[in-house]
Structure formats: C-alpha cells, structure tokens
Design an enzyme around this catalytic site. Structure first.
Site, mmCIF file in Angstrom:
data_model
loop_
_atom_site.group_PDB
_atom_site.id
_atom_site.type_symbol
_atom_site.label_atom_id
_atom_site.label_comp_id
_atom_site.label_asym_id
_atom_site.label_seq_id
_atom_site.Cartn_x
_atom_site.Cartn_y
_atom_site.Cartn_z
ATOM 1 N N GLY A 15 0.834 -1.208 0.000
ATOM 2 C CA GLY A 15 0.000 0.000 0.000
ATOM 3 C C GLY A 15 0.862 1.248 0.000
ATOM 4 O O GLY A 15 0.595 2.203 0.733
ATOM 5 N N SER A 17 1.346 3.375 -2.448
ATOM 6 C CA SER A 17 0.991 4.391 -3.449
ATOM 7 C C SER A 17 0.393 5.654 -2.853
ATOM 8 O O SER A 17 0.431 6.715 -3.470
ATOM 9 C CB SER A 17 -0.008 3.788 -4.451
ATOM 10 O OG SER A 17 -1.066 3.146 -3.774
ATOM 11 N N ARG A 18 -0.199 5.526 -1.645
ATOM 12 C CA ARG A 18 -0.906 6.685 -1.088
ATOM 13 C C ARG A 18 -0.701 6.767 0.420
ATOM 14 O O ARG A 18 -0.254 5.812 1.057
ATOM 15 C CB ARG A 18 -2.409 6.576 -1.383
ATOM 16 C CG ARG A 18 -2.735 6.761 -2.837
ATOM 17 C CD ARG A 18 -4.220 6.759 -3.103
ATOM 18 N NE ARG A 18 -4.801 5.435 -3.042
ATOM 19 C CZ ARG A 18 -5.818 5.099 -2.259
ATOM 20 N NH1 ARG A 18 -6.366 5.997 -1.457
ATOM 21 N NH2 ARG A 18 -6.303 3.882 -2.255
ATOM 22 N N VAL A 67 -2.547 -7.863 -1.771
ATOM 23 C CA VAL A 67 -1.944 -8.549 -0.616
ATOM 24 C C VAL A 67 -2.803 -9.715 -0.115
ATOM 25 O O VAL A 67 -2.301 -10.631 0.530
ATOM 26 C CB VAL A 67 -1.666 -7.581 0.574
ATOM 27 C CG1 VAL A 67 -0.596 -6.565 0.228
ATOM 28 C CG2 VAL A 67 -2.935 -6.924 1.083
ATOM 29 N N ASN A 93 1.574 -2.402 5.314
ATOM 30 C CA ASN A 93 0.810 -1.174 5.538
ATOM 31 C C ASN A 93 -0.551 -1.187 4.832
ATOM 32 O O ASN A 93 -1.462 -0.469 5.250
ATOM 33 C CB ASN A 93 1.657 0.018 5.043
ATOM 34 C CG ASN A 93 0.836 1.264 4.834
ATOM 35 O OD1 ASN A 93 0.543 1.995 5.777
ATOM 36 N ND2 ASN A 93 0.420 1.531 3.584
ATOM 37 N N SER A 145 -3.429 -0.041 14.313
ATOM 38 C CA SER A 145 -4.272 1.149 14.493
ATOM 39 C C SER A 145 -4.613 1.285 15.966
ATOM 40 O O SER A 145 -4.718 0.279 16.684
ATOM 41 C CB SER A 145 -5.569 1.017 13.706
ATOM 42 O OG SER A 145 -6.476 2.025 14.110
ATOM 43 N N TYR A 158 -12.629 -3.926 11.290
ATOM 44 C CA TYR A 158 -11.309 -3.272 11.211
ATOM 45 C C TYR A 158 -10.556 -3.412 12.550
ATOM 46 O O TYR A 158 -9.364 -3.735 12.575
ATOM 47 C CB TYR A 158 -11.548 -1.805 10.858
ATOM 48 C CG TYR A 158 -10.316 -0.949 10.668
ATOM 49 C CD1 TYR A 158 -9.541 -1.053 9.524
ATOM 50 C CD2 TYR A 158 -9.955 0.010 11.617
ATOM 51 C CE1 TYR A 158 -8.427 -0.237 9.337
ATOM 52 C CE2 TYR A 158 -8.852 0.833 11.436
ATOM 53 C CZ TYR A 158 -8.096 0.706 10.296
ATOM 54 O OH TYR A 158 -7.000 1.509 10.117
ATOM 55 N N LYS A 162 -7.025 -5.324 13.214
ATOM 56 C CA LYS A 162 -5.851 -4.618 13.754
ATOM 57 C C LYS A 162 -5.401 -5.221 15.080
ATOM 58 O O LYS A 162 -4.206 -5.296 15.368
ATOM 59 C CB LYS A 162 -6.155 -3.127 13.905
ATOM 60 C CG LYS A 162 -6.377 -2.403 12.578
ATOM 61 C CD LYS A 162 -5.168 -2.508 11.648
ATOM 62 C CE LYS A 162 -5.263 -1.586 10.438
ATOM 63 N NZ LYS A 162 -4.118 -1.740 9.530
ATOM 64 N N ILE A 191 -4.816 10.013 11.341
ATOM 65 C CA ILE A 191 -3.801 10.595 10.456
ATOM 66 C C ILE A 191 -4.481 11.135 9.194
ATOM 67 O O ILE A 191 -5.401 10.496 8.662
ATOM 68 C CB ILE A 191 -2.748 9.512 10.046
ATOM 69 C CG1 ILE A 191 -2.213 8.742 11.277
ATOM 70 C CG2 ILE A 191 -1.609 10.131 9.241
ATOM 71 C CD1 ILE A 191 -1.448 9.542 12.288
HETATM 72 N N1 LIG Z 1 -5.236 7.207 8.166
HETATM 73 C C1 LIG Z 1 -5.387 6.907 9.425
HETATM 74 O O1 LIG Z 1 -5.855 7.720 10.256
HETATM 75 C C2 LIG Z 1 -4.974 5.556 9.929
HETATM 76 C C3 LIG Z 1 -5.086 5.329 11.306
HETATM 77 C C4 LIG Z 1 -4.696 4.098 11.817
HETATM 78 C C5 LIG Z 1 -4.209 3.128 10.967
HETATM 79 N N2 LIG Z 1 -4.112 3.365 9.644
HETATM 80 C C6 LIG Z 1 -3.583 2.277 8.822
HETATM 81 O O2 LIG Z 1 -2.502 2.749 8.053
HETATM 82 C C7 LIG Z 1 -2.442 2.047 6.810
HETATM 83 C C8 LIG Z 1 -2.464 3.045 5.673
HETATM 84 O O3 LIG Z 1 -3.646 3.835 5.769
HETATM 85 P P1 LIG Z 1 -3.882 5.132 4.865
HETATM 86 O O4 LIG Z 1 -4.735 6.029 5.647
HETATM 87 O O5 LIG Z 1 -2.595 5.618 4.313
HETATM 88 O O6 LIG Z 1 -4.776 4.473 3.690
HETATM 89 P P2 LIG Z 1 -5.108 4.994 2.239
HETATM 90 O O7 LIG Z 1 -4.704 6.420 2.062
HETATM 91 O O8 LIG Z 1 -6.527 4.602 2.000
HETATM 92 O O9 LIG Z 1 -4.151 4.082 1.303
HETATM 93 C C9 LIG Z 1 -4.323 2.697 1.291
HETATM 94 C C10 LIG Z 1 -3.197 2.034 0.530
HETATM 95 O O10 LIG Z 1 -3.388 0.607 0.603
HETATM 96 C C11 LIG Z 1 -3.378 0.084 -0.718
HETATM 97 N N3 LIG Z 1 -4.214 -1.107 -0.764
HETATM 98 C C12 LIG Z 1 -5.540 -1.219 -0.431
HETATM 99 N N4 LIG Z 1 -5.936 -2.492 -0.617
HETATM 100 C C13 LIG Z 1 -4.865 -3.186 -1.060
HETATM 101 C C14 LIG Z 1 -4.639 -4.536 -1.437
HETATM 102 N N5 LIG Z 1 -5.632 -5.452 -1.388
HETATM 103 N N6 LIG Z 1 -3.396 -4.908 -1.847
HETATM 104 C C15 LIG Z 1 -2.408 -3.996 -1.912
HETATM 105 N N7 LIG Z 1 -2.545 -2.704 -1.577
HETATM 106 C C16 LIG Z 1 -3.768 -2.315 -1.167
HETATM 107 C C17 LIG Z 1 -3.868 1.219 -1.597
HETATM 108 O O11 LIG Z 1 -3.466 0.975 -2.946
HETATM 109 P P3 LIG Z 1 -4.189 1.739 -4.200
HETATM 110 O O12 LIG Z 1 -3.642 3.146 -4.206
HETATM 111 O O13 LIG Z 1 -3.778 0.942 -5.393
HETATM 112 O O14 LIG Z 1 -5.657 1.701 -3.921
HETATM 113 C C18 LIG Z 1 -3.171 2.400 -0.929
HETATM 114 O O15 LIG Z 1 -1.825 2.457 -1.339
HETATM 115 C C19 LIG Z 1 -3.641 1.094 6.813
HETATM 116 O O16 LIG Z 1 -3.238 -0.175 7.250
HETATM 117 C C20 LIG Z 1 -4.575 1.730 7.818
HETATM 118 O O17 LIG Z 1 -5.436 0.782 8.382
HETATM 119 C C21 LIG Z 1 -4.491 4.548 9.108
#
Ligand SMILES: NC(=O)c1ccc[n+]([C@@H]2O[C@H](COP(=O)([O-])OP(=O)(O)OC[C@H]3O[C@@H](n4cnc5c(N)ncnc54)[C@H](OP(=O)(O)O)[C@@H]3O)[C@@H](O)[C@H]2O)c1
Length: 251
Positions: A15, A17-18, A67, A93, A145, A158, A162, A191
């Site tokens: 993950g 890319s973003r 994944v 991630n 998380s 979720y 986690k 975040i």
């Molecule tokens: N943001 C928060 O507040 C927060 C808080 C706690 C934990 N987290 C955790 O941090 C991590 C990243 O979160 P984020 O907020 O950065 O998410 P995000 O901006 O939605 O980005 C998700 C990333 O995961 C990739 N992805 C989704 N499904 C996938 C799959 N089946 N196989 C491979 N890649 C996949 C996406 O790829 P594409 O670009 O190709 O779709 C993207 O790169 C996650 O595990 C999330 O649960 C986030």
C-alpha cells in the site's frame, strides 16, 4: 536530509501508493533503501511516489499485487527477489475500511477487511521470512491502528483485524527472534490521508477534541516511527506496539 542508515537494504512497503504507505516509501528511500512500492490498482499514484524517490536520488521499483491473494503475493515477491535480491525490511501497511454497525455488517465487509488487513500481512511475511531467516537479519513492521487497542463503534471488522495483527506480530517476534528478525507494530491514531478524508466533519470534530496534542497526525510522523524500527537503533525492540496517536489512547 536523512542519514543513509538503510543503504544496501531492500524494503517492501505494501500500500505504498498513497497516504501513510507513500510517506514510508519516501522516508525509507531517503535513508538509502531500495523500495518496492506495492499497490492494488492506483498505478499513477505509485508512479508518482517512484518519481519523487528518484528525483531525490533514491531508488525504487513498482510492485503491484493484491496482498489478500496468496498466490499473487508469492509470485510477485519471488520475481522481485530474483531481479533485485532478498527483501530485508517488510512493512505491511496496505489496509482498507468497510465501516458499519455490527448488526448490519455484511459478511463480505467482514471478510474483505480481514483478508486485506490481516491475511495480507500473513501472506507477505510468509513470502519474505525464508530469505530473512537465511540472512539472519530482518525487520517486519506491521501497521496497526489505535482502534486495535481501543475498539470503535462501526469498525468491528477493522478493529478485529488490527488487534489480530498485534497478536500475529508478537507470535512472529517470538518465533523469529533467534534468526535476528524483529517484528513490531506501529499503531497510528487519526492521520490525515484519503482514509480519514471521507469521515463526516462531525466525527472529525469529535475525534479532534479527544486528541491531547489537538491535531491530526501527518503521514510522515508515522513514517519516522517505521524508519526507527527498521534501523539498527531498534535492534533490541521486538514484539512491541509503538503508538503514534497524539495521546488519543495512552498505553
Ligand atoms: N489514516 C489513518 O488515520 C490511519 C489510522 C490508523 C491506521 N491506519 C492504517 O494505516 C495504513 C495506511 O492507511 P492510509 O490512511 O494511508 O490508507 P489509504 O490512504 O486509503 O491508502 C491505502 C493504501 O493501501 C493500498 N491497498 C488497499 N488495498 C490493497 C490490497 N488489497 N493490496 C495492496 N494494496 C492495497 C492502496 O493501494 P491503491 O492506491 O492501489 O488503492 C493504498 O496504497 C492502513 O493499514 C490503515 O489501516 C491509518
């Protein structure tokens, strides 16, 4: 400019890319690692990450796969290893949310979240662990998380994934410690990424009021914790969960 403390190492960030994954890719590359940027479908975003890495003098590769798809994970990781060498740093991630109250949660939403967030980490660890064991060195960092610790209404799937990731990580840490491999969780709070951009303003306001540091976290602040755990500075830390949440939940 960061110290090149990861020079000569290959890192895989799922993950990448973003959001948080993107920041982790940039940070590990700045520290000298060759970074395999995994993503599910958003090729343009992944290419942008690679371009930023290269513009900064670093190196990386695009490595798309789902994944949750065990055979695809094995195939793509083994092709990468053949070309670039073993992966020493694995950052699980990739994550998704499919929120909803338990009473109405669809089986599919439960299964998808568990498959990507939990089974995805299992798939990638299995695909990388043999090489790490052979080398007697490895770093596994799973992105958890805060809700894995606290629970959250509307996120039973979720939060279960986690929390599961924490039990998984502790077991991996104990199984692989004698081979020089550490396994830890970085557990972000709230975040600023695409994942949280979709939250209603009311929910955001309520959450902000509960964060002692009074603001949302930034992806680079999570990436800094990951880069620490990937480095030699963290050589005696394993089976740990490092919270990056502005004090939202104090452990
Ligand atoms: N943001 C928060 O507040 C927060 C808080 C706690 C934990 N987290 C955790 O941090 C991590 C990243 O979160 P984020 O907020 O950065 O998410 P995000 O901006 O939605 O980005 C998700 C990333 O995961 C990739 N992805 C989704 N499904 C996938 C799959 N089946 N196989 C491979 N890649 C996949 C996406 O790829 P594409 O670009 O190709 O779709 C993207 O790169 C996650 O595990 C999330 O649960 C986030």
């Amino acid at each position: 400019m960061c110290e090149k403390r990861l020079a000569g190492k290959n890192a895989l960030v799922t993950g990448g890319s973003r959001g948080i994954g993107r920041a982790i890719c940039l940070r590990l590359a700045q520290e000298g690692a060759h970074v395999a940027i995994n993503y599910a479908s958003n090729e343009d975003a992944a290419k942008e990450v690679l371009a930023l890495i290269e513009a900064d003098g670093g190196s990386g590769s695009l490595l798309p796969f789902d994944v949750a798809n065990t055979s695809q994970v094995k195939e793509k990781i083994s092709a990468f290893v053949k070309e670039k060498g073993p992966i020493q740093i694995l950052v699980n991630n990739a994550g998704i949310t499919r929120d909803g109250l338990l009473a109405r949660m669809k089986e599919q939403d439960w299964d998808q979240v568990l498959s990507v967030n939990l089974k995805g980490a299992f798939n990638c660890v299995q695909a990388c662990a043999r090489d790490m064991m052979k080398a007697r060195w490895g770093r596994i960092i799973n992105i958890g998380s805060v809700v894995g610790t606290s629970g959250n209404p509307g996120q039973a799937n979720y939060a279960a994934a986690k929390a599961g990731l924490e039990g998984f990580t502790k077991s991996v840490a104990k199984e692989m410690a004698t081979r020089g491999i550490t396994a830890n969780v970085v557990a972000p709070g709230f975040i600023e990424t695409d994942m949280t951009a979709v939250l209603p303003d009311k929910v955001k306001e309520r959450l902000l009021g509960e964060i002692p540091l009074g603001r949302m976290g930034q992806a680079h602040e999570v990436a800094a914790a990951v880069s620490f755990l990937a480095s030699e500075d963290a050589s005696y830390i394993t089976g740990h969960t490092l919270h990056v949440n502005g004090g939202l939940v104090c452990q």
